[in-house]
Design a protein around this motif. Structure first.
Motif, mmCIF file in Angstrom:
data_model
loop_
_atom_site.group_PDB
_atom_site.id
_atom_site.type_symbol
_atom_site.label_atom_id
_atom_site.label_comp_id
_atom_site.label_asym_id
_atom_site.label_seq_id
_atom_site.Cartn_x
_atom_site.Cartn_y
_atom_site.Cartn_z
ATOM 1 N N MET A 27 0.831 -1.205 0.000
ATOM 2 C CA MET A 27 0.000 0.000 0.000
ATOM 3 C C MET A 27 0.869 1.259 0.000
ATOM 4 S SD MET A 27 -2.928 1.019 2.734
ATOM 5 C CE MET A 27 -1.740 1.431 3.991
ATOM 6 N N THR A 30 2.909 1.523 -3.445
ATOM 7 C CA THR A 30 2.120 1.927 -4.613
ATOM 8 C C THR A 30 1.643 3.370 -4.473
ATOM 9 O OG1 THR A 30 0.179 0.881 -3.603
ATOM 10 C CG2 THR A 30 1.355 -0.387 -5.270
ATOM 11 N N GLN A 380 -9.072 -7.650 -6.846
ATOM 12 C CA GLN A 380 -7.687 -7.179 -6.836
ATOM 13 C C GLN A 380 -6.916 -7.768 -8.016
ATOM 14 O OE1 GLN A 380 -5.194 -8.481 -3.579
ATOM 15 N NE2 GLN A 380 -3.898 -6.682 -3.705
ATOM 16 N N LEU A 383 -7.851 -5.840 -11.126
ATOM 17 C CA LEU A 383 -7.275 -4.479 -11.092
ATOM 18 C C LEU A 383 -5.789 -4.518 -11.426
ATOM 19 C CD1 LEU A 383 -8.902 -2.794 -7.941
ATOM 20 C CD2 LEU A 383 -9.448 -2.421 -10.345
ATOM 21 N N SER A 428 -3.252 7.511 -13.740
ATOM 22 C CA SER A 428 -4.576 6.905 -13.516
ATOM 23 C C SER A 428 -4.424 5.423 -13.195
ATOM 24 C CB SER A 428 -5.458 7.059 -14.757
ATOM 25 O OG SER A 428 -5.447 8.386 -15.193
ATOM 26 N N LEU A 431 -3.333 4.830 -9.792
ATOM 27 C CA LEU A 431 -4.448 4.906 -8.834
ATOM 28 C C LEU A 431 -5.144 3.547 -8.718
ATOM 29 C CD1 LEU A 431 -6.081 6.769 -6.981
ATOM 30 C CD2 LEU A 431 -7.524 7.337 -8.943
ATOM 31 N N ILE A 432 -5.289 2.876 -9.862
ATOM 32 C CA ILE A 432 -5.912 1.545 -9.851
ATOM 33 C C ILE A 432 -5.082 0.580 -8.996
ATOM 34 C CG2 ILE A 432 -6.415 -0.482 -11.293
ATOM 35 C CD1 ILE A 432 -7.134 1.408 -13.563
ATOM 36 N N PHE A 434 -2.894 1.315 -6.637
ATOM 37 C CA PHE A 434 -2.944 1.717 -5.229
ATOM 38 C C PHE A 434 -4.261 1.253 -4.588
ATOM 39 C CE2 PHE A 434 -4.124 5.229 -2.179
ATOM 40 C CZ PHE A 434 -3.339 4.761 -1.136
ATOM 41 N N SER A 435 -5.353 1.415 -5.327
ATOM 42 C CA SER A 435 -6.662 0.952 -4.814
ATOM 43 C C SER A 435 -6.630 -0.548 -4.556
ATOM 44 C CB SER A 435 -7.779 1.258 -5.824
ATOM 45 O OG SER A 435 -7.727 2.594 -6.230
ATOM 46 N N SER A 436 -6.029 -1.274 -5.482
ATOM 47 C CA SER A 436 -5.983 -2.734 -5.324
ATOM 48 C C SER A 436 -5.158 -3.110 -4.091
ATOM 49 C CB SER A 436 -5.396 -3.383 -6.576
ATOM 50 O OG SER A 436 -3.980 -3.347 -6.562
ATOM 51 N N ILE A 438 -4.943 -1.388 -1.317
ATOM 52 C CA ILE A 438 -5.776 -1.170 -0.127
ATOM 53 C C ILE A 438 -6.734 -2.355 0.069
ATOM 54 C CG2 ILE A 438 -7.558 0.312 0.893
ATOM 55 C CD1 ILE A 438 -6.263 2.657 -0.595
ATOM 56 N N LEU A 439 -7.353 -2.782 -1.032
ATOM 57 C CA LEU A 439 -8.257 -3.940 -0.948
ATOM 58 C C LEU A 439 -7.505 -5.173 -0.441
ATOM 59 C CD1 LEU A 439 -10.258 -3.716 -4.326
ATOM 60 C CD2 LEU A 439 -10.951 -2.924 -2.065
#
Lengths: 456, 87
Positions: A27, A30, A380, A383, A428, A431-432, A434-436, A438-439
């Motif tokens: 996390m 990324t 995840q 993503l 962009s 961001l995908i 980084f989001s993955s 966190i999940l």
């Protein structure tokens, strides 16, 4: 010295510790990548915030991905499968937990020191000497635990995964110590071309002799188990292992084809880079033949799905790597974002995917409960897959723009507008990813600590 | 003078590899390779987590498409770069 001597079941504390380490630092790493990508399109974003300028964010991102996310993820699997393959217990869970703590302490010092501007200014080897020593110490602790587990084994034959993980740790200790010139604490470097040669032996081999063997070890364990089929050929796997040792150790200088290093060294690096096809195909043929006709089983297990996809990425990145070592290809592809694309396919698409795959494969087995959410892990997976493909396409295009401009003598600022849209896309995609992450961290935390699933 | 470091690097790697390789031969690590194939499976196997029939075909096709697209893109850019390299 077995911590579990009094308990019937192993606690897997070390494996759990490295799972958490990998999830958390993925996390952070990324996020640093996303921040760096954003600064490339909005350079004033962190204006006057010295510790967040691109020159500090980028090495933090790279070193955290390497030592914070991917390596601990692969080690978490190793600390699970090595004792099982050897029919024994881990030599010492206590030592393992100490290793996890030391590892995380080292990572914190990496972030703090690099953010404060303490850097040796050598790509991938930016950390200053005290932190180098902490990392060497952490690897030494890992090695002691694993080699003592091997020594107390009840299974006489070492399965190929055990070969790979032990070799990966030993080779990295050697490569890291030499590459970081640890016998010169004040500078951490030599002078001139000799330093470049040594640095790039490290720069390439820290991926090739750490992430590749650890990833291969995970794949060789997870795929046969998920498919419920024996390995296609153990002899072929050992051939791949030894040929990797012979070939991979000499290719670092292919990063220096356009600088005045000795020609014979360049020739060795090019020949061995192309010869990498041998260990790579030995590995892939073995894994893919083991999985032949068993794709349903692989799909059913989210860990195996990550791992298998990682092997496909390995094919791409290896073929690409062999081609990129050719001088005529490299005239266009080097010193630009093509290499960044290549690195993302390798580290995120291959080693990162397998790291997460191994982690998701062992989580239900070390907690005794099902994974908290298969859906989140699947999400995840997609993503990251979309992110890796996206990075590859976007950064490859930018690399070609830069490479051709360089080759044709075009001024740098004239191509910046052309590159801008791709840099926006890259952020962009960051961001995908980084989001993955966190999940993924949420899923790992819930699986270990707050898992309502039935105990199996 | 780069030779001492380079030779040290190669020598250390070579010696370690050779010692371990000789140990492996002496220790019989290259024998009984047929049994070695089954080592991951000798552990207790968990019950099947899902049926093969749940395999989602469209997901495979998507993965295949992405993989082929990646391969095609890599091939195309390689050809492009070679054509523009002024060899």
């Amino acid at each position: 010295m077995t911590t579990n001597a009094t308990s019937a079941l192993p606690t897997y504390m070390t494996a759990k510790g490295f799972c958490l380490t990998s999830g958390f630092w993925m996390m952070v790493a990324t996020f640093m990548g996303l921040l760096g990508a954003t600064e490339l399109i909005a350079p004033d974003l962190t204006e006057n915030i010295g510790w967040l300028v691109f020159g500090r964010v980028r090495p933090i991102h790279v070193n955290l991905v390497l030592f914070g996310f991917v390596t601990p993820g692969l080690l978490s699997s190793a600390f699970y499968y090595v004792p099982r393959l050897l029919r024994t217990e881990l030599y010492s869970e206590k030592l393992g937990v100490i290793t996890v703590l030391a590892w995380n302490f080292a990572l914190v010092t990496v972030v703090v020191s690099l953010a404060m501007g303490y850097s040796q200014g050598r790509e991938y080897a930016e950390m200053i000497w005290p932190i180098d020593m902490l990392i060497v110490l952490a690897f030494t602790l890992v090695f002691i635990n694993l080699i003592m587990t091997v020594a107390q084994r009840k299974e006489p034959i070492l399965y190929v995964s055990v070969w790979y993980v032990c070799a990966g740790i030993v080779l990295t200790a050697v490569t890291f110590s030499l590459g970081n010139v640890i016998w010169k604490p004040n500078s951490g470097s030599l002078v001139g071309i000799p330093d470049a040669i040594l640095l790039w032996f490290y720069g390439h081999n820290v991926f090739g002799l750490l992430l590749t063997p650890l990833s291969a070890g995970v794949a060789y364990y997870v795929i046969p188990r998920a498919c419920r089929a024996p390995l296609y050929s153990h002899t072929l796997s050992l051939f791949g292992f030894w040929s990797l040792l012979v070939v991979y150790t000499h290719i670092g200088t292919h990063h220096l084809l356009q600088v005045p290093v000795p020609t014979w060294l360049k020739v060795i690096s090019i020949v061995d880079s192309v010869a990498m096809v041998i260990p790579v195909m030995a590995f892939l043929i073995n894994i893919w033949y083991t999985a032949k006709g068993k794709l349903g089983e692989i799909h059913a297990d989210i860990g195996a799905k990550f791992v298998f996809t990682g092997t496909i990425m390995y094919f791409f990145v290896s073929i690409q790597g062999s081609m990129m070592a050719l001088p005529d290809v490299q005239r266009v592809t080097h010193f630009n974002n093509w290499v960044v694309a290549h690195a993302h396919v390798g580290v995120l698409g291959f080693a990162g995917m397998i790291s997460l795959g191994g982690l998701y494969y062992i989580l239900p087995r070390i907690t005794g409960k099902p994974l908290y959410s298969r859906f989140l892990a699947d999400f995840q997976y997609w993503l990251i897959l979309i992110g890796v493909i996206g990075f590859t396409v976007v950064l490859t295009i930018v690399g070609l723009i830069q490479g051709n401009a360089w080759l044709n003598g075009e001024t740098v600022y004239r191509i910046l507008p052309e590159m801008h849209v791709y840099y926006v896309t890259r952020a962009s995609i960051g961001l995908i990813i980084f989001s993955s992450a966190i999940l993924g961290l949420y899923n790992i935390l819930r699986s270990i600590f707050f898992n309502p699933g039935e105990i199996s | 003078m780069y030779f001492p470091y380079f030779i040290t690097y190669m020598a250390v790697g070579f010696v370690i590899s050779l010692v371990v390789f000789l140990w492996a031969i002496k220790n019989g690590q290259f024998k009984d390779q047929k049994r070695a194939r089954f080592l991951p499976l000798e552990d207790e196997l968990e019950p099947s987590v899902a049926k093969v029939s749940t395999f989602k075909r469209y997901e495979v096709y998507t993965l295949l498409f992405l993989a082929l697209a990646g391969l095609a893109a890599s091939g195309a850019v390689l050809v492009f770069s070679l054509l523009n390299a002024n060899i």
